[in-house]
Design an enzyme around this catalytic site. Structure first.
Site, mmCIF file in Angstrom:
data_model
loop_
_atom_site.group_PDB
_atom_site.id
_atom_site.type_symbol
_atom_site.label_atom_id
_atom_site.label_comp_id
_atom_site.label_asym_id
_atom_site.label_seq_id
_atom_site.Cartn_x
_atom_site.Cartn_y
_atom_site.Cartn_z
ATOM 1 N N CYS A 34 0.813 -1.209 0.000
ATOM 2 C CA CYS A 34 0.000 0.000 0.000
ATOM 3 C C CYS A 34 0.847 1.260 0.000
ATOM 4 O O CYS A 34 2.072 1.221 0.014
ATOM 5 C CB CYS A 34 -0.927 0.008 1.204
ATOM 6 N N GLY A 71 -1.282 0.354 -4.807
ATOM 7 C CA GLY A 71 -2.420 -0.433 -4.366
ATOM 8 C C GLY A 71 -3.686 -0.019 -5.072
ATOM 9 O O GLY A 71 -3.977 1.179 -5.157
ATOM 10 N N ASN A 99 1.671 1.115 6.026
ATOM 11 C CA ASN A 99 2.331 0.537 4.858
ATOM 12 C C ASN A 99 3.379 -0.437 5.365
ATOM 13 O O ASN A 99 4.290 -0.046 6.085
ATOM 14 C CB ASN A 99 2.983 1.640 4.013
ATOM 15 N N GLY A 100 3.252 -1.714 4.980
ATOM 16 C CA GLY A 100 4.227 -2.707 5.403
ATOM 17 C C GLY A 100 3.550 -3.978 5.864
ATOM 18 O O GLY A 100 2.399 -4.257 5.528
ATOM 19 N N TYR A 157 11.611 -1.560 -8.654
ATOM 20 C CA TYR A 157 10.305 -1.782 -9.253
ATOM 21 C C TYR A 157 9.168 -0.933 -8.695
ATOM 22 O O TYR A 157 8.416 -0.324 -9.447
ATOM 23 C CB TYR A 157 9.931 -3.271 -9.132
#
Length: 473
Positions: A12, A38, A112-113, A252
């Site tokens: 996310c 996301g 996030n994670g 990426y």
């Protein structure tokens, strides 16, 4: 390569604002710029200083937030979230920010994670009487904060954060303050900016450009930042830190116009392509990249090798989200729907196809086949990262060895499976040198676990399948 086609997805992105009368609108635009992180759900929670109000839903930012609904989110502070479901799975209840109410006031969380000890903490909390409303690991922090014995809210947050293991960039908002926390390894990117007198926080700096904010600095590992009407305050919640930013952010995940710890993503990817050309030493007629994240590396490869870069693959940008669904059949059909070879560029040519990674190998095999069907004489696949041999437990959607073709096959075996005339992966050393981070140590302050198997944190047994427990020791 296209995340929805190959199953390499980051969990996310988060965005927050403090001190701006149009906080919800800024957050909307910030989340839109982070949509690549996301696509399954999104939400915004605002504070007007007296109460928290939220709106969330499954789908894209533009689908969930219509203008009339966005106008109802009034307040000077906001946090927002875009989600790809890994930990906890999908469903409306897991869409963030999570919003909680109690007699002491409201609490909103965006994360996030991925927490590697989430299951162990959940079992412990449930034995103490907690009842979880979601299957998301994010909710663990809310319970830890509420159960902390400290009087000060900040001390409760610090105490709760000290119990978490894994990758986390958290936004924690109440009616009167917004707290920003990054895990002791700094595995996920997080930055602070300003727009006028207001503060912004984002997973990527590209969001600042979209909303007109000025980048101030990166959040440091183990740092807790508090934004309130009294200004900004910073302090460590732990002194046991060791920087290990996710290398795949450079390769990426992040947008090319973002910067992470002073390094531009496009520049890093070009340098990775140049290093790859030096290591590959292939004779060919044309270099092409797989849209979108591999274009920068392909340009770098062409510059270093002297082989001309051409647009050999075209991305269809008008395909709906049907093919974001990570099933095997849809993934394979999705390659044809999303990508088309340019016959006039590749026909009769020896083609170097530059890509950022190979996960399962399915997409690479399909693209090689398409290029050869379009008349390519040879297809040489060059990957601007090392083989991904190990699962990621920090929020990337590769959680088992079975998902990774390089975990059980040699480079030559992978070459044969995808049907390429040759296959070259960038070395670990070339990857570190290409990104160019200057931190001391053999990893230059980066997490290389998916390539090397050396994880920066302990991996808890309940995050592994039974046969994998020996592999990470």
């Amino acid at each position: 390569m296209l995340a929805e086609l190959k199953g390499l997805n980051e969990e996310c992105g988060i965005f927050g604002v403090w001190g701006h009368e149009k906080a919800a609108q800024l957050t909307y635009y910030g989340l839109h710029s982070l949509q690549h992180r996301g696509q399954e759900g999104t939400g915004i929670v605002v504070s007007d200083g007296h109460a928290l109000q939220g709106l969330k839903g499954e789908g894209l930012v533009t689908e969930v937030f219509k203008q009339d609904k966005l106008d109802e989110l009034k307040g000077h502070a906001a946090i927002g979230h875009v989600r790809y479901a890994t930990a906890g799975g999908g469903g409306y209840e897991n869409v963030q920010p999570l919003l909680f109410n109690s007699q002491e006031g409201g609490l909103a969380l965006a994360h996030n994670g991925n927490l590697v000890n989430a299951n162990a903490l959940k079992h412990q909390l449930e034995r103490q009487g907690s009842i979880f409303q979601t299957s998301s690991d994010t909710e663990v922090l809310a319970h830890l904060i509420k159960r902390s014995g400290y009087i000060s809210f900040k001390e409760r947050v610090k105490n709760a954060l000290s119990m978490l293991k894994g990758a986390y960039a958290f936004l924690v908002m109440t009616e009167t303050e917004l707290m920003i926390a990054l895990d002791p390894n700094g595995l996920r990117p997080l930055s602070i900016g300003m727009i006028g007198d207001a503060y912004c926080v984002a997973s990527e700096t590209c969001a600042f450009d979209v909303v007109g904010a000025e980048f101030i600095r990166d959040v440091q590992p183990g740092e807790l930042i508090t934004l309130s009407d009294e200004g900004i305050q910073s302090e460590p919640f732990t002194f046991s830190t060791q920087k290990a930013i996710c290398t795949m952010e450079y390769i990426y995940f992040s947008r090319p116009d973002s910067n992470i710890h002073g390094i531009n993503i496009h520049t890093a990817r070009k340098n990775l392509g140049k290093r790859l050309a030096m290591e590959a030493q292939i004779e060919a007629d044309v270099v092409t990249g797989v849209p979108d994240s591999s274009i920068s590396a392909a340009i770098g490869f062409a510059e270093a090798s002297g082989i001309p870069y051409e647009l050999g693959l075209i991305k269809n940008r008008y395909v709906g989200r049907t093919f974001i669904q990570p099933s095997q059949s849809l993934r394979e059909q999705g390659v044809k729907m999303k990508l088309s070879p340019v016959r006039g560029v590749v026909e009769g040519k020896r083609v170097i196809m530059v890509d950022d990674s190979i996960v399962r190998g399915t997409t690479s095999r399909r693209i090689v086949s398409m290029l050869k069907d379009a008349g390519a004489k040879e297809v040489h696949v060059c990957i601007s990262s090392p083989p991904i041999k190990n699962p990621c437990y920090y929020g990337i959607d590769t959680s088992t060895h079975e998902e990774l073709i390089a975990s059980a096959h040699s480079v030559e075996q992978i070459r044969d499976i995808i049907g390429a005339d040759s296959l070259t992966f960038l070395s670990v050393e070339g990857t570190l040198a290409g990104i160019g981070r200057k931190e001391e140590g053999e990893t230059c302050g980066q997490c290389m676990a998916c390539f090397t198997g050396k994880y920066p944190t302990e991996i808890y047994p309940d995050t592994l399948l039974p046969h994998e427990k020996e592999l990470v020791r």
